[in-house]
Design an enzyme around this catalytic site. Structure first.
Site, mmCIF file in Angstrom:
data_model
loop_
_atom_site.group_PDB
_atom_site.id
_atom_site.type_symbol
_atom_site.label_atom_id
_atom_site.label_comp_id
_atom_site.label_asym_id
_atom_site.label_seq_id
_atom_site.Cartn_x
_atom_site.Cartn_y
_atom_site.Cartn_z
ATOM 1 N N SER A 111 47.264 54.215 41.526
ATOM 2 C CA SER A 111 48.262 53.151 41.701
ATOM 3 C C SER A 111 49.639 53.757 41.446
ATOM 4 C CB SER A 111 47.992 52.036 40.671
ATOM 5 O OG SER A 111 49.068 51.129 40.600
ATOM 6 N N TYR A 143 45.823 49.047 32.107
ATOM 7 C CA TYR A 143 45.853 49.401 33.533
ATOM 8 C C TYR A 143 46.665 50.683 33.735
ATOM 9 C CZ TYR A 143 46.117 48.610 38.609
ATOM 10 O OH TYR A 143 46.006 48.732 39.979
HETATM 11 P P1 NAD Z 1 39.718 43.632 44.512
HETATM 12 O O1 NAD Z 1 39.676 42.750 43.318
HETATM 13 O O2 NAD Z 1 39.826 43.053 45.877
HETATM 14 O O3 NAD Z 1 38.428 44.604 44.508
HETATM 15 C C1 NAD Z 1 37.938 45.216 43.348
HETATM 16 C C2 NAD Z 1 36.542 45.736 43.588
HETATM 17 O O4 NAD Z 1 36.049 46.312 42.359
HETATM 18 C C3 NAD Z 1 35.558 44.627 43.984
HETATM 19 O O5 NAD Z 1 34.640 45.111 44.947
HETATM 20 C C4 NAD Z 1 34.818 44.362 42.674
HETATM 21 O O6 NAD Z 1 33.504 43.832 42.849
HETATM 22 C C5 NAD Z 1 34.779 45.757 42.081
HETATM 23 N N1 NAD Z 1 34.482 45.712 40.654
HETATM 24 C C6 NAD Z 1 35.177 45.056 39.676
HETATM 25 N N2 NAD Z 1 34.540 45.187 38.500
HETATM 26 C C7 NAD Z 1 33.449 45.950 38.720
HETATM 27 C C8 NAD Z 1 32.390 46.425 37.908
HETATM 28 N N3 NAD Z 1 32.321 46.139 36.600
HETATM 29 N N4 NAD Z 1 31.417 47.178 38.482
HETATM 30 C C9 NAD Z 1 31.451 47.438 39.812
HETATM 31 N N5 NAD Z 1 32.423 47.027 40.626
HETATM 32 C C10 NAD Z 1 33.407 46.277 40.093
HETATM 33 O O7 NAD Z 1 40.920 44.647 44.204
HETATM 34 P P2 NAD Z 1 41.749 45.677 45.120
HETATM 35 O O8 NAD Z 1 43.157 45.227 45.112
HETATM 36 O O9 NAD Z 1 41.064 45.947 46.407
HETATM 37 O O10 NAD Z 1 41.694 46.957 44.174
HETATM 38 C C11 NAD Z 1 40.993 48.141 44.491
HETATM 39 C C12 NAD Z 1 41.642 49.303 43.755
HETATM 40 O O11 NAD Z 1 42.991 49.456 44.201
HETATM 41 C C13 NAD Z 1 41.711 49.112 42.226
HETATM 42 O O12 NAD Z 1 41.407 50.334 41.584
HETATM 43 C C14 NAD Z 1 43.161 48.735 42.005
HETATM 44 O O13 NAD Z 1 43.605 49.079 40.720
HETATM 45 C C15 NAD Z 1 43.847 49.555 43.084
HETATM 46 N N6 NAD Z 1 45.180 49.088 43.442
HETATM 47 C C16 NAD Z 1 45.375 47.841 43.988
HETATM 48 C C17 NAD Z 1 46.669 47.445 44.304
HETATM 49 C C18 NAD Z 1 46.968 46.097 44.920
HETATM 50 O O14 NAD Z 1 48.155 45.759 45.058
HETATM 51 N N7 NAD Z 1 45.992 45.316 45.326
HETATM 52 C C19 NAD Z 1 47.755 48.301 44.064
HETATM 53 C C20 NAD Z 1 47.508 49.559 43.504
HETATM 54 C C21 NAD Z 1 46.216 49.938 43.208
#
Ligand code: NAD
Length: 267
Positions: free
Chosen positions: A145, A158
């Site tokens: 991130s 985080y």
């Molecule tokens: P999301 O909530 O849509 O997806 C998260 C995924 O992680 C889901 O499939 C969920 O089931 C899985 N997950 C959560 N807890 C779990 C567990 N205990 N065991 C197994 N799986 C688990 O979120 P996203 O936005 O797609 O995030 C994905 C990645 O991208 C994350 O690492 C997040 O930190 C990173 N990220 C997101 C953003 C954003 O703006 N959305 C920005 C920077 C980084």
């Protein structure tokens, strides 16, 4: 997609039942990869994700259940995936967020965020990297991130986890830098560092900024704080970047932390 450069390869994408992980899984599938899905969700959500990945072009797709807070479940998942197919591409994407000041942060949230966002990547990498080195090709793509490069208040676990995964990735990149060859593609370990991306993860933060207005008002307020482009990325944009890192010609791109953040970390 005609460019099936991942035909014959297998990718494991953690947290691929939703958001960025699902988009990455679909993009790798479109390039011909077999896809091992992982992530939480109802049977319907998991079936929908598996179907989406097959429709995108995966010759085969299967969901491997594991709660990534538990190292024993991660080990069991990695063994199951390996007996299905050797892992060529590992995408550590699963992640959770909880935004409150340090003094109010529940200890259980600290433990869960560190376990899922950081320790799970250590476990999957330690189990997958030796096989990749043996075959001369491997790709680890960690979804970090902007919060692995700069901090924001109210996000202690985080930010700590994302800085940690970038450090972990650099160590692994060095340890495996000489594996394989230019022809085989080598073994690389990189982090992608998104700013705001349109997924369910950010909804509580959009909601917190609506001030009685629409969702769009909340989105505008969120972007105005940090992301100069004033545009969110789409999950598919992150998928395209992850896929590029898997190409043979990316064999010398390793140990990097690549922002895709509309200028956030340029400030
Ligand atoms: P999301 O909530 O849509 O997806 C998260 C995924 O992680 C889901 O499939 C969920 O089931 C899985 N997950 C959560 N807890 C779990 C567990 N205990 N065991 C197994 N799986 C688990 O979120 P996203 O936005 O797609 O995030 C994905 C990645 O991208 C994350 O690492 C997040 O930190 C990173 N990220 C997101 C953003 C954003 O703006 N959305 C920005 C920077 C980084």
């Amino acid at each position: 997609m005609n460019d099936r450069f991942l035909e014959g390869r297998t990718a494991l994408v953690t947290g691929s039942t939703s958001g960025i992980g699902l988009a990455i899984a679909c993009r790798l599938a479109a390039h011909g990869a077999r896809v091992a899905l992982n992530g939480l969700g109802t049977h319907e959500q998991i079936d929908a994700a598996s179907t989406a990945v097959r429709v995108a072009g995966a010759p085969d797709a299967r969901h491997f259940a594991a709660d990534l807070r538990d190292p024993a479940q991660i080990e069991a998942m990695m063994a199951e995936v390996a007996s299905w197919s050797a892992i060529d591409v590992l995408v550590n994407n699963a992640g959770i967020q909880h935004a409150v000041p340090i003094a109010d942060m529940p200890v259980t949230k600290w433990n869960d965020i560190l376990a899922i966002n950081l320790s799970a990547a250590f476990h999957t990498m330690r189990l997958a990297l030796p096989g990749m080195a043996g075959r001369g090709y491997g790709r680890v793509v960690n979804i970090a991130s902007v919060h692995g490069l700069v901090a924001s208040k109210d996000k202690a676990p985080y930010v700590a986890s994302k800085f940690g995964v970038i450090g972990l990735g650099k160590v692994a990149a060095l340890e495996y830098a000489a594996a394989g060859s230019r022809d085989s593609g080598g073994v690389t370990v990189n982090c992608i560092c998104p700013g705001w991306v349109e997924t369910p993860l950010i909804e509580p933060q959009v909601e917190a900024r609506r001030n009685g207005g629409s969702r769009e008002d909340g989105v505008r307020a969120l972007l105005a704080e940090k992301q100069p482009s004033l545009r969110m990325s789409l999950p598919e944009d992150i998928g395209a970047m992850a896929a590029w890192l898997c190409r043979r010609e990316a064999h010398n791109v390793t140990g990097t932390a690549m922002p895709i953040d509309g200028g956030w970390t340029a400030q």
